[in-house]
Scaffold this active site. Structure first.
Site, mmCIF file in Angstrom:
data_model
loop_
_atom_site.group_PDB
_atom_site.id
_atom_site.type_symbol
_atom_site.label_atom_id
_atom_site.label_comp_id
_atom_site.label_asym_id
_atom_site.label_seq_id
_atom_site.Cartn_x
_atom_site.Cartn_y
_atom_site.Cartn_z
ATOM 1 N N TYR A 1 25.976 -36.141 -13.312
ATOM 2 C CA TYR A 1 25.017 -35.092 -13.961
ATOM 3 C C TYR A 1 24.801 -35.444 -15.368
ATOM 4 C CZ TYR A 1 24.846 -32.912 -9.269
ATOM 5 O OH TYR A 1 24.432 -32.669 -8.235
ATOM 6 N N CYS A 2 24.380 -35.844 -15.952
ATOM 7 C CA CYS A 2 23.897 -36.322 -17.009
ATOM 8 C C CYS A 2 22.469 -34.981 -17.450
ATOM 9 C CB CYS A 2 23.207 -37.749 -17.978
ATOM 10 S SG CYS A 2 23.732 -38.342 -18.600
#
Length: 182
Positions: A147-148
């Site tokens: 999850y960037c």
């Protein structure tokens, strides 16, 4: 002939992008927190507005939290909703804060994103539909996900620090229910 083919391709790409954007905008009307664009602009900084409401991206290695190693919780800068725990944060080398899972299953929503000629999965907060970043399948175990997130979309509160007003309001509206998957 090549010009016609190129123009057709460009119109298809831009047409698909605008249709997807219209569908997402329409879906955002059904979130618990809804505000007018004027209200969002009054609440958020220019950078936060660009990221959260216009699906912008900050440059790598420039955000406040990409290298944050403190223990605590990351909240939505739009709503004060808890999104990620520092326990799930890792150094991805990408220059953005990266997590292998959200704080709870219902904290975020994943949406197909075909903008900029790419097929990605956008991550939005489930409280307002605000853009947080993207999720990719190249993360560490146990999930294999990355999850960037954009720092501008987040508020970090270290363990033991007082919660900001936006988080207190979210907790009050939601009966202080912060459920995690741990």
């Amino acid at each position: 002939m090549k010009k016609i083919l190129l123009l057709t391709l460009i119109s298809v790409v831009f047409g698909c992008n605008s249709n997807a954007q219209k569908e997402q905008t329409k879906a955002q009307d059904s979130f618990p927190v809804t505000k007018t664009e004027k209200e969002w602009k009054e609440q958020l900084s220019d950078k936060q507005y660009y990221v959260l409401r216009k699906a912008g991206t900050e440059r790598a290695f420039t955000g406040e939290y990409w290298d944050n190693k403190k223990k605590g919780t990351y909240y939505s800068a739009a709503t004060g909703q808890p999104l990620f725990s520092s326990e799930h944060k890792y150094r991805s080398g990408t220059g953005w804060p990266s997590f292998y899972k959200p704080i709870s299953e219902d904290a975020v929503i994943e949406v197909a994103d075909r903008s900029h000629g790419m097929a990605r999965t956008e991550v939005i907060d489930s409280g307002s539909g605000s853009h947080l970043g993207h999720v990719f399948n190249d993360g560490p175990e146990p999930t294999g996900l990355r999850y960037c997130m954009n720092s501008a979309s987040l508020i970090f509160v270290a363990e033991g620090e007082e919660l900001p007003e936006i988080v207190k309001k979210w907790n009050k509206k939601n009966d202080n229910k912060i459920v995690t998957d741990d």
